[in-house]
Design an enzyme around this catalytic site. Structure first.
Site, mmCIF file in Angstrom:
data_model
loop_
_atom_site.group_PDB
_atom_site.id
_atom_site.type_symbol
_atom_site.label_atom_id
_atom_site.label_comp_id
_atom_site.label_asym_id
_atom_site.label_seq_id
_atom_site.Cartn_x
_atom_site.Cartn_y
_atom_site.Cartn_z
ATOM 1 N N GLU A 272 0.822 -1.219 0.000
ATOM 2 C CA GLU A 272 0.000 0.000 0.000
ATOM 3 C C GLU A 272 0.854 1.266 0.000
ATOM 4 O O GLU A 272 0.537 2.240 -0.671
ATOM 5 C CB GLU A 272 -0.917 -0.006 1.245
ATOM 6 C CG GLU A 272 -1.944 1.103 1.210
ATOM 7 C CD GLU A 272 -2.760 1.175 2.498
ATOM 8 O OE1 GLU A 272 -3.537 2.117 2.614
ATOM 9 O OE2 GLU A 272 -2.594 0.301 3.371
ATOM 10 N N ASP A 273 1.946 1.257 0.769
ATOM 11 C CA ASP A 273 2.677 2.504 1.022
ATOM 12 C C ASP A 273 4.022 2.646 0.308
ATOM 13 O O ASP A 273 4.644 3.685 0.398
ATOM 14 C CB ASP A 273 2.940 2.650 2.534
ATOM 15 C CG ASP A 273 1.640 2.788 3.315
ATOM 16 O OD1 ASP A 273 0.639 3.169 2.705
ATOM 17 O OD2 ASP A 273 1.637 2.503 4.528
#
Length: 736
Positions: free
Chosen positions: A90-91
């Site tokens: 996600e990051d």
């Protein structure tokens, strides 16, 4: 940022990694350690440039989540690796394919499931909580560990929320109380559940949380002294039995104290069981049950138990695998104390949930196989197509403490309804046509009344019929605004049909009285009967509320112009502005009024005489239940009026044509073929009357019957009784 700071931080990261391996509940093989090391190095690299709002390096978050997974929940190396990597896709620049290549399909699938849940936060148009719940059910198809790691992730976020904005804190804390705490509870993670609830309260009601927290702290010394006093009493007896045990005090969670205070409307000091005492004993598996009851016997020799508060989860463990004996006893100083009796094995299961359960169950096998068996067991429920979604929810007992429930259609679609909803609400949420033609409902394949309150996880099937239509009782069963609005609309339409009939009847009856049927006459009748609209008038004629006698009285008063003039003045009805042809039937006369001032007060109808509108009645002010309304000829009336005259208040019906009331008719006579059908036909064809209950008994040619009918008023009931008396074979008809 100085080099010295960076170096110190790197040392701390390395230290945290060592601790992660040390505190793991599972025994880690060399292979496991390699997997965890690779995941750790990847996470450190991926998050190297990221920092949290508090300023600390982001990597501390995935390490903390992995520590919760390893120690608090007790999961395997695969789960620990997935926890370390849960935010990587996600990051950071790492992709799912990268993770699959480096760590295999299982880890990649778990991380994918976690990423899917996180990405929901960006969806502003959907109710986040409902959508999260739905998404969780979907991600379970991949791997149950997705939910468990998500719970651990949420726990660490809750532990470190101080640096966040207040509005974000409230949002995350509310969602935690709504979804994650109940989920942790159902999976058997009681410690995690308790911490999530307490932290949820800390941010949703900070003042309340702080107040209880301080009071617990202040009373800790006193509690410790109490536990020591309690322990001393039973220690000697347990020692004589050569028991190997520990006794610990466990304070109740802040959240549960708050819940008790709210539920029972009491103060902190009035919560008597603020802590429980745990007796944890060591035993082999064969003697566990025997020793638990032996300890029970010792405790109850010294302290009187409350028999209604015994919980035996050793003979019948909870669905989460939880085992223990819970008893509540009267301790020193007359205080109730909950005593929990558990073996060391049971205690571990209570702390770790299924992870410990399967560790012990598979003591002869490798421990990680125990975890796999648990995961596979949950997995089967989802993959087996013959098991429907309801059984799946039942598996987790997902009865959320929320204001929303989730129920299933017969096809397995999920529907969200407000808590307290009934099958009628469900029917109208599907379609108005389904709602208005509802004849009955099945919940989890069993027929239920339309007033049945639905629970999360119920599967609801609506039985419809072309002839079915709403009745006024439905308004008591429906709770949603949509259902109630549709029912009212349908009832209005039905009343208009009755009003049309009433208009025709009124025309005939006025003609018989030689009174012209015109607008002026209708206005006079509306004023005479204290109504609001012409539709009100026609409707009341249609259902028999305004009968021949009433119209004769109107005719005689009309012949006296002076009386008529005075009556119109007294009624204070504006003759010009009032919209007498208004397209509605009013319902604001459907009540009793009390005293000389004719006040509208809350009341209940007495069960002993079951009064209905039109009966002569009086009000009796009870001690605990407010005003009870009795018939004047009630069997208890004389006693009440003579002994408690000061509690009697006048009561009278203002009008009754909108409400339905139950009355019981008793019949007897000579039994003959077709009698029952004659009786039921007479009632059902008579002026929109419903039968609720019917019971006939025949004995040597004589029959006795008891019928419960639903009527609008006394006049209707008298008509039914008169008609029943005319049936061949009926000897006597009375009202109970």
């Amino acid at each position: 940022m100085t080099e010295a700071f960076i170096e110190k931080e790197n040392k701390e990261i390395a230290q945290q990694y060592k601790e992660l391996l040390r505190i793991s509940y599972q025994t880690l093989t060399d292979e496991d350690k390699k997997l965890i090391r690779a995941a750790f190095d990847t996470a450190v690299d991926a998050h190297k440039d990221q920092r949290r709002k508090s300023g600390e390096a982001y990597i501390f978050h995935p390490i903390s989540v992995a520590k919760i997974v390893a120690s608090e929940i007790g999961l395997d190396a695969t789960s620990i690796a997935a926890a370390l990597l849960h935010d990587v896709v996600e990051d950071t620049s790492y992709t799912l394919d990268d993770l699959e290549r480096m760590f295999g399909e299982t880890v990649a699938k778990i991380v994918d499931g976690l990423t899917k849940i996180s990405s929901l936060k960006k969806d502003k148009d959907v109710s986040l909580q409902a959508e999260n719940f739905r998404k969780m059910l979907l991600t379970l198809n991949d791997d149950i560990r997705v939910i468990i790691i998500k719970i651990a992730d949420r726990l660490h976020n809750m532990q470190t929320m101080d640096a966040m904005r207040r509005d974000k804190q409230i949002k995350i804390a509310s969602e935690t109380l709504y979804i994650y705490a109940p989920l942790a509870h159902r999976i058997g993670l009681y410690n995690v559940k308790t911490e999530l609830e307490d932290l949820g309260l800390k941010y949703t009601e900070p003042e309340v949380y702080q107040d209880i927290f301080t009071k617990i702290k202040e009373s800790k010394e006193e509690q410790d002294a109490y536990i020591n006093e309690f322990t001393r009493v039973i220690q000697d007896s347990l020692d004589k039995e050569n028991m190997d045990y520990d006794i610990k005090g466990r304070p109740k969670s802040i959240f549960s104290i708050r819940r008790k205070m709210s539920k029972q409307n009491i103060s902190f000091d009035e919560v008597y069981d603020k802590f429980a005492i745990r007796i944890i004993y060591r035993s082999d598996k064969e003697n566990e049950k025997f020793l638990a009851w032996k300890i029970y016997s010792v405790v109850t020799d010294h302290f009187r138990p409350n028999p209604t508060r015994l919980r035996d989860w050793i003979s019948s463990p909870k669905s989460t695998g939880y085992e223990a004996l819970h008893i509540t006893v009267m301790g020193p100083k007359g205080r109730w104390v909950e005593v929990q009796i558990r073996s060391e094995r049971m205690h571990e299961i209570a702390e770790k949930g299924y992870a410990a359960h399967y560790k012990y169950k598979n003591a002869d096998e490798k421990e990680e196989q125990g975890i796999e068996e648990w995961l596979n067991r949950l997995q089967e429920v989802l993959e087996n197509q013959t098991v429907n979604a309801v059984d799946f929810v039942e598996q987790f007992k997902l009865n959320l403490y929320s204001k929303e429930i989730f129920v299933f259609t017969p096809q397995g679609d999920l529907k969200s309804l407000p808590k307290g909803s009934t099958p009628l609400d469900f029917a109208f949420s599907i379609h108005t046509e389904v709602g208005t033609h509802t004849r009955g409902a099945r919940v989890n394949n069993k027929l239920v009344p339309l007033s049945h309150v639905l629970k999360s996880g119920d599967q609801v099937e609506i039985i419809t019929s072309e002839n079915a239509k709403p009745n006024v009782n439905w308004l008591d069963y429906a709770t949603t605004a949509r259902a109630r609005a549709k029912i009212k609309s349908s009832l209005k339409d039905e009343k208009k049909v009755i009003a049309e009939d009433g208009k025709a009847i009124l025309t005939r009856k006025l003609k018989a009285q030689k009174i012209p049927f015109n607008e002026n006459t209708v206005n006079e009748l509306v004023a005479h009967f204290h109504l609001k609209t012409s539709l009100d008038l026609f409707y009341r004629v249609g259902i028999g509320k305004i009968d021949n006698q009433s119209l004769k009285e109107f005719a005689s008063s009309r012949s006296n112009a002076l009386v008529s003039y005075i009556k119109r003045k007294i009624s204070k009805k504006p003759e010009v502005n009032q919209d007498l042809n208004k397209d509605e039937i009013t319902a604001n006369y459907d009540q009793l009024v009390f005293g000389k001032e004719e006040d509208e007060l809350e009341y209940k109808l007495a069960n002993c005489c079951n009064p209905i509108p039109g009966d002569d009645v009086f009000g009796f002010v009870t001690v605990n239940e407010g005003i009870k309304v009795h018939k004047m000829d009630c069997p208890n009336a004389i006693q009440l009026q003579s002994n408690y005259a000061y509690r009697i208040i006048q009561a009278k019906w203002v009008d009754s044509s909108q409400q339905d009331f139950k009355a019981v008719i008793k019949l007897n006579g000579i039994d003959n073929i077709g009698l029952v059908s004659d009786v039921t036909r007479e009632i059902s064809s008579n002026m929109h009357v419903n039968m609720k209950n019917i019971n006939f008994e025949s004995d040597d040619g004589i029959f006795n019957g008891r019928i419960t009918v639903v009527v609008k008023n006394n006049a209707t009931l008298i008509k039914i009784i008169d008609r029943l008396k005319k049936i061949n074979g009926i000897d006597k008809v009375t009202r109970e």
